[in-house]
Design a protein around this motif. Structure first.
Motif, short mmCIF file in Angstrom:
data_model
loop_
_atom_site.label_atom_id
_atom_site.label_comp_id
_atom_site.label_asym_id
_atom_site.label_seq_id
_atom_site.Cartn_x
_atom_site.Cartn_y
_atom_site.Cartn_z
N MET A 1 -33.76 36.88 7.44
CA MET A 1 -34.25 38.21 7.76
C MET A 1 -35.54 38.46 6.98
N LYS A 2 -36.51 38.99 7.64
CA LYS A 2 -37.80 39.29 7.02
C LYS A 2 -37.77 40.73 6.52
N VAL A 3 -38.04 40.92 5.24
CA VAL A 3 -38.10 42.26 4.66
C VAL A 3 -39.55 42.72 4.72
N THR A 4 -39.75 43.89 5.26
CA THR A 4 -41.10 44.42 5.39
C THR A 4 -41.36 45.49 4.34
N LYS A 5 -42.62 45.82 4.21
CA LYS A 5 -43.01 46.86 3.28
C LYS A 5 -42.38 48.20 3.69
N GLU A 6 -42.27 48.43 4.99
CA GLU A 6 -41.66 49.67 5.49
C GLU A 6 -40.19 49.76 5.08
N THR A 7 -39.50 48.62 5.09
CA THR A 7 -38.09 48.60 4.68
C THR A 7 -37.97 48.99 3.22
N ILE A 8 -38.83 48.42 2.39
CA ILE A 8 -38.81 48.73 0.95
C ILE A 8 -39.14 50.21 0.73
N GLU A 9 -40.12 50.72 1.45
CA GLU A 9 -40.48 52.13 1.31
C GLU A 9 -39.32 53.03 1.75
N TYR A 10 -38.62 52.64 2.82
CA TYR A 10 -37.48 53.41 3.31
C TYR A 10 -36.36 53.45 2.26
N VAL A 11 -36.03 52.28 1.70
CA VAL A 11 -34.98 52.22 0.69
C VAL A 11 -35.40 52.98 -0.57
N ASN B 1 -37.36 55.53 -0.69
CA ASN B 1 -37.25 56.95 -0.36
C ASN B 1 -35.81 57.42 -0.45
N LEU B 2 -34.87 56.61 0.06
CA LEU B 2 -33.46 56.97 -0.04
C LEU B 2 -33.00 57.09 -1.49
N ALA B 3 -33.53 56.21 -2.34
CA ALA B 3 -33.16 56.21 -3.75
C ALA B 3 -34.04 57.14 -4.58
N ARG B 4 -34.94 57.84 -3.91
CA ARG B 4 -35.87 58.77 -4.58
C ARG B 4 -36.68 58.07 -5.67
N LEU B 5 -37.20 56.87 -5.32
CA LEU B 5 -38.03 56.10 -6.25
C LEU B 5 -39.48 56.13 -5.81
N LYS B 6 -40.37 56.23 -6.76
CA LYS B 6 -41.79 56.11 -6.48
C LYS B 6 -42.23 54.74 -6.97
N LEU B 7 -42.62 53.88 -6.02
CA LEU B 7 -43.00 52.52 -6.36
C LEU B 7 -44.49 52.32 -6.19
N THR B 8 -45.05 51.53 -7.09
CA THR B 8 -46.45 51.14 -6.94
C THR B 8 -46.53 50.02 -5.91
N GLU B 9 -47.73 49.69 -5.49
CA GLU B 9 -47.92 48.62 -4.51
C GLU B 9 -47.41 47.28 -5.06
N GLU B 10 -47.66 47.04 -6.37
CA GLU B 10 -47.19 45.80 -6.99
C GLU B 10 -45.66 45.74 -7.00
N GLU B 11 -45.03 46.87 -7.28
CA GLU B 11 -43.56 46.91 -7.28
C GLU B 11 -43.01 46.68 -5.88
N LYS B 12 -43.67 47.24 -4.88
CA LYS B 12 -43.22 47.04 -3.50
C LYS B 12 -43.28 45.57 -3.12
N GLU B 13 -44.37 44.89 -3.50
CA GLU B 13 -44.50 43.46 -3.21
C GLU B 13 -43.42 42.66 -3.93
N LYS B 14 -43.15 43.02 -5.18
CA LYS B 14 -42.12 42.34 -5.96
C LYS B 14 -40.76 42.53 -5.31
N PHE B 15 -40.46 43.76 -4.88
CA PHE B 15 -39.16 44.04 -4.27
C PHE B 15 -39.02 43.36 -2.91
N ILE B 16 -40.12 43.17 -2.19
CA ILE B 16 -40.05 42.42 -0.94
C ILE B 16 -39.57 41.01 -1.22
N ARG B 17 -40.17 40.35 -2.22
CA ARG B 17 -39.76 38.99 -2.58
C ARG B 17 -38.32 38.97 -3.08
#
Length: 95
Positions: A1-11, A13-29
């Motif tokens: 399954m391919k995890v997208t940036k939108e998926t990370i942003e959605y999750v 948002n559900l967890a009420r987290l503000k992530l930087t672009e670097e954190e989003k890339e890390k969480f995708i991996r």
């Protein structure tokens, strides 16, 4: 399954987290690594394993219920600071 940036942003948002672009890339991996590991576990044949099997044997440690006489009501109420109609009388706490 391919995890997208939108998926990370959605999750996030559900967890009420503000992530930087670097954190989003890390969480995708990280999420892709987790999902690939779960996919690898799904390849295992678990048809012979009971759903609630444990490595060490587990036994129920509950004791049998026994009906016992309760403590006499008169003796319980003997030291009550206030009683009414055979019951403890307590101050009202809800207004």
């Amino acid at each position: 399954m391919k995890v997208t940036k939108e998926t990370i942003e959605y999750v996030a948002n559900l967890a009420r987290l503000k992530l930087t672009e670097e954190e989003k890339e890390k969480f995708i991996r990280d999420m892709e690594n987790i999902i690939s590991y779960v996919d690898k576990l799904n390849e295992l044949d678990t048809s012979e394993i009971a759903p609630t099997d444990h490595v060490i044997p587990i036994n129920n440690v509950f004791r049998d219920d026994e009906v016992l006489d309760s403590y006499p009501k008169d003796k319980m109420l003997m030291n009550a600071p206030s009683k009414e109609n055979g019951c403890f009388k307590v101050p009202k706490v809800v207004e």
